[in-house]
Design a protein around this motif. Structure first.
Motif, PDB file in Angstrom:
ATOM      1  N   UNK A  24       0.822  -1.204   0.000  1.00 46.07           N
ATOM      2  CA  UNK A  24       0.000   0.000   0.000  1.00 46.07           C
ATOM      3  C   UNK A  24       0.859   1.258   0.000  1.00 46.07           C
ATOM      4  N   UNK A  25       1.937   1.236   0.786  1.00 46.34           N
ATOM      5  CA  UNK A  25       2.846   2.383   0.820  1.00 46.34           C
ATOM      6  C   UNK A  25       3.488   2.600  -0.543  1.00 46.34           C
ATOM      7  N   UNK A  26       3.877   1.499  -1.187  1.00 45.08           N
ATOM      8  CA  UNK A  26       4.484   1.590  -2.519  1.00 45.08           C
ATOM      9  C   UNK A  26       3.500   2.197  -3.512  1.00 45.08           C
ATOM     10  N   UNK A  27       2.248   1.776  -3.447  1.00 50.51           N
ATOM     11  CA  UNK A  27       1.224   2.305  -4.349  1.00 50.51           C
ATOM     12  C   UNK A  27       1.016   3.791  -4.106  1.00 50.51           C
ATOM     13  N   UNK A  61       2.427  11.561  -7.040  1.00 48.12           N
ATOM     14  CA  UNK A  61       2.544  11.880  -8.459  1.00 48.12           C
ATOM     15  C   UNK A  61       3.834  11.321  -9.060  1.00 48.12           C
ATOM     16  N   UNK A  62       3.705  10.726 -10.216  1.00 47.96           N
ATOM     17  CA  UNK A  62       4.836  10.075 -10.854  1.00 47.96           C
ATOM     18  C   UNK A  62       5.792  11.110 -11.447  1.00 47.96           C
ATOM     19  N   UNK A 113       5.123   2.835 -19.605  1.00 50.22           N
ATOM     20  CA  UNK A 113       3.902   2.103 -19.296  1.00 50.22           C
ATOM     21  C   UNK A 113       3.007   2.967 -18.415  1.00 50.22           C
ATOM     22  N   UNK A 114       1.771   3.173 -18.864  1.00 48.11           N
ATOM     23  CA  UNK A 114       0.814   3.998 -18.128  1.00 48.11           C
ATOM     24  C   UNK A 114      -0.350   3.129 -17.669  1.00 48.11           C
ATOM     25  N   UNK A 115      -0.568   3.106 -16.367  1.00 47.38           N
ATOM     26  CA  UNK A 115      -1.734   2.419 -15.806  1.00 47.38           C
ATOM     27  C   UNK A 115      -1.989   2.983 -14.422  1.00 47.38           C
ATOM     28  N   UNK A 116      -3.019   2.486 -13.734  1.00 49.86           N
ATOM     29  CA  UNK A 116      -3.354   2.992 -12.410  1.00 49.86           C
ATOM     30  C   UNK A 116      -2.265   2.643 -11.402  1.00 49.86           C
ATOM     31  N   UNK A 117      -2.141   3.452 -10.366  1.00 45.95           N
ATOM     32  CA  UNK A 117      -1.099   3.238  -9.358  1.00 45.95           C
ATOM     33  C   UNK A 117      -1.177   1.848  -8.730  1.00 45.95           C
ATOM     34  N   UNK A 127       2.631   5.977 -13.306  1.00 48.25           N
ATOM     35  CA  UNK A 127       1.385   5.610 -12.633  1.00 48.25           C
ATOM     36  C   UNK A 127       0.392   6.763 -12.583  1.00 48.25           C
ATOM     37  N   UNK A 128      -0.881   6.420 -12.765  1.00 44.61           N
ATOM     38  CA  UNK A 128      -1.976   7.379 -12.673  1.00 44.61           C
ATOM     39  C   UNK A 128      -2.618   7.219 -11.291  1.00 44.61           C
TER      40      UNK A 128
END
Length: 214
Positions: free
Chosen positions: A22-25, A30-31, A126-130, A155-156
């Motif tokens: 969870x912390x990593x996510x 913001x990326x 690569x773009x996707x959700x966090x 990450x978005x």
């Protein structure tokens, strides 16, 4: 008693891993703005509009030559996707490819690998959700093992997961726990496959296609 103690230890390890995940996510956005690459790939999913828009911004800023939108609904048309992403017509017509074959993260990885090889691209953003990014990168690296491939994560953010106490929301907690369990499953699969010889181009087996869409 020993079995209970072992269960408690495993539960503690699982819970500690969940907190680290969870912390990593949460810290992935913001990326930082990525370095320029040959291609950018948007993996569709729960918040597809935001993912596509972020990838299109990178393309419009000249950070890549082409964009692949992977996992597009087969009922959608190119015009439907353009209305979502709202790019300049010229840029969209020349430089955006749609992938319709992927139905899950495994499919996204294979579709991305096929596209990169056909375009002879070695560097991808690569773009996707966090929350989806850790598992997506595992799957991508499982099918793009050649050393020449370089993948950057962009990450978005998922607003519901940015709260410090995300576990207080049943929806957020479920999303984080389910994604963490899927991530562990992929780690386990790769660990088992790593025990024996494997064709680098093979990627996940057909059975892995049972992995659910993010």
């Amino acid at each position: 008693m020993k079995s209970i103690a072992a269960f408690l230890v495993l539960a503690l390890i699982w819970f500690a891993g969940l907190l680290a995940f969870a912390t990593r996510v949460q810290q992935s956005t913001p990326a930082p703005y990525p370095e320029a690459a040959q291609g950018v790939v948007a993996l569709t999913g729960a918040n597809s509009n935001e993912r596509i828009a972020a990838a299109m911004d990178l393309l419009q800023d000249g950070m890549a030559q082409r964009l692949l939108i992977s996992g597009v609904n087969r009922d959608a048309t190119r015009e439907d996707i353009r209305n979502v992403s709202k790019p300049a017509r010229r840029l969209y017509d020349c430089c955006v490819d749609l992938g319709f074959t992927a139905a899950d993260t495994v499919g996204n990885a294979r579709e991305t690998a096929d596209w990169a090889r056909s375009m002879r691209f070695k560097n991808l953003i690569i773009v996707t959700a966090d929350y989806h990014m850790p598992r997506a990168m595992l799957e991508l690296r499982a099918v793009m093992r050649e050393p020449q491939f370089q993948l950057q994560a962009y990450a978005v953010p998922t607003p519901a997961l940015k709260a410090r106490r995300w576990w207080r929301s049943p929806k957020s907690a479920r999303l984080m726990v389910v994604e963490y369990c899927k991530y562990l499953a992929i780690l386990g699969r790769e660990a088992v496959l790593g025990l024996g010889p494997r064709d680098p181009a093979q990627g996940p087996s057909t059975a892995d296609a049972a992995q659910q869409e993010d």
